[in-house]
Design a protein around this motif. Structure first.
Motif, PDB file in Angstrom:
ATOM      1  N   LEU A  91       0.863  -1.173   0.000  1.00 25.43           N
ATOM      2  CA  LEU A  91       0.000   0.000   0.000  1.00 25.43           C
ATOM      3  C   LEU A  91       0.904   1.229   0.000  1.00 25.43           C
ATOM      4  O   LEU A  91       1.774   1.376   0.852  1.00 25.43           O
ATOM      5  N   ALA A  92       0.719   2.106  -0.973  1.00 29.76           N
ATOM      6  CA  ALA A  92       1.640   3.224  -1.164  1.00 29.76           C
ATOM      7  C   ALA A  92       1.529   4.259  -0.052  1.00 29.76           C
ATOM      8  O   ALA A  92       0.434   4.599   0.386  1.00 29.76           O
ATOM      9  N   SER A  93       2.673   4.743   0.405  1.00 27.85           N
ATOM     10  CA  SER A  93       2.671   5.772   1.449  1.00 27.85           C
ATOM     11  C   SER A  93       3.363   7.057   0.985  1.00 27.85           C
ATOM     12  O   SER A  93       3.684   7.920   1.790  1.00 27.85           O
ATOM     13  N   GLY A  94       3.590   7.183  -0.317  1.00 29.32           N
ATOM     14  CA  GLY A  94       4.236   8.398  -0.811  1.00 29.32           C
ATOM     15  C   GLY A  94       3.237   9.532  -0.973  1.00 29.32           C
ATOM     16  O   GLY A  94       2.151   9.514  -0.387  1.00 29.32           O
ATOM     17  N   THR A  95       3.605  10.513  -1.769  1.00 25.31           N
ATOM     18  CA  THR A  95       2.702  11.627  -2.051  1.00 25.31           C
ATOM     19  C   THR A  95       1.413  11.067  -2.649  1.00 25.31           C
ATOM     20  O   THR A  95       1.455  10.284  -3.586  1.00 25.31           O
ATOM     21  N   ASN A  96       0.276  11.454  -2.093  1.00 24.89           N
ATOM     22  CA  ASN A  96      -1.038  10.954  -2.515  1.00 24.89           C
ATOM     23  C   ASN A  96      -1.237   9.464  -2.216  1.00 24.89           C
ATOM     24  O   ASN A  96      -2.173   8.859  -2.724  1.00 24.89           O
ATOM     25  N   GLY A  97      -0.353   8.852  -1.438  1.00 20.86           N
ATOM     26  CA  GLY A  97      -0.524   7.459  -1.056  1.00 20.86           C
ATOM     27  C   GLY A  97      -1.687   7.294  -0.084  1.00 20.86           C
ATOM     28  O   GLY A  97      -2.103   8.253   0.586  1.00 20.86           O
ATOM     29  N   VAL A  98      -2.218   6.073   0.014  1.00 16.39           N
ATOM     30  CA  VAL A  98      -3.362   5.856   0.891  1.00 16.39           C
ATOM     31  C   VAL A  98      -2.991   5.142   2.187  1.00 16.39           C
ATOM     32  O   VAL A  98      -3.843   5.013   3.069  1.00 16.39           O
TER      33      VAL A  98
END
Lengths: 106, 148
Positions: free
Chosen positions: B7-14
């Motif tokens: 699950l993405a945690s970068g800019t705009n990540g959820v």
């Protein structure tokens, strides 16, 4: 500058060439060599369940009606039809390149 | 391995939004349809950046809004077992007339006006070369997600 095309082996007929192919995860096939299980997967809705002993297991597959297919899938079926009609290599590539990008219609 | 998929945690990540929602913070809203982006290089850190295919042939790159990528990714209902909750994609995602690229992995975005980045993952088995005009398909059930 001429286009460099990398040859690959069709998973069904075994021929190695640079003709347009369908990549299905790590496998690839000529558009007229696509196995039935791949075609079923491309045109169906499936249900996978995670089971303790077996991991991910497909428990259901429902064929999609034509109107429910995603735009790119409908276009892929046009390529398959053209290839099965005898178009290969450059002729098939020319046909593919004339197709409108379905994402522009989203 | 942290950073290789998830699950993405970068800019705009959820990832950070999902945590907050579970822990009684702001509810997490995801706008359909989910859009799949194709990558020529996949991040090595969870909050890192990927290299996406450029717009060419039958592929339109993901934009910062609700445009681009291949829309229509859906998932079967979540199921549970002793290891947790699980959910897998239930349709194949295809790009016809793909550009000449390396296919290294994929990323999923929603379709909010400022879209959110949900999942990212490398192609199982390693990168492969795509010639222009090829058809590229992620098989149904390939996007698997697990919590627990």
């Amino acid at each position: 500058m001429p286009e460099i095309r990398v040859p690959s082996q069709c998973g069904t007929c075994g021929q190695v060439d640079d003709h347009p192919k369908l990549h299905y995860n790590q496998l690839q096939f000529h558009h007229d060599c696509i196995p039935a299980f791949v075609m079923d997967d491309l045109t169906s809705e499936t249900v996978y369940e995670h089971q303790d002993e077996a991991g991910w297991v497909m428990v259901d597959r429902i064929p999609l009606a034509d109107e429910d297919l995603l735009p790119h899938t409908r276009q892929m079926l046009q390529v398959v039809k053209k290839c099965k009609a005898g178009a290969r290599g450059e002729e098939l590539l020319t046909f593919i390149r004339k197709l409108k990008n379905p994402q522009q219609e989203d | 391995m942290a950073g290789t998929s998830g699950l993405a945690s970068g800019t705009n990540g959820v990832a950070q939004l999902a945590l907050a929602a579970i822990n009684n913070g702001t509810a997490l809203a995801i706008t359909s349809p989910l859009r799949v982006g194709f990558l020529s290089a996949v991040r090595t850190a969870n909050n890192g950046t990927d290299t996406e295919w450029t717009t060419s042939g039958g592929y339109t790159a993901l934009g910062s809004s609700s445009t681009g990528g291949v829309s229509g990714l859906t998932f079967a209902a979540a199921t549970t077992d002793t290891t947790g909750a699980h959910q897998a994609s239930n349709v194949a995602i295809t790009v016809s007339n793909a550009p000449a690229q390396t296919w290294a992995g994929n990323v999923v975005h929603d379709s909010a006006a400022t879209n959110k980045e949900t999942w990212y993952a490398p192609l199982t088995g390693g990168s492969k070369t795509i010639n222009s005009g090829d058809t590229v398909t992620i098989s149904s059930g390939s996007f698997t997600s697990n919590l627990g």
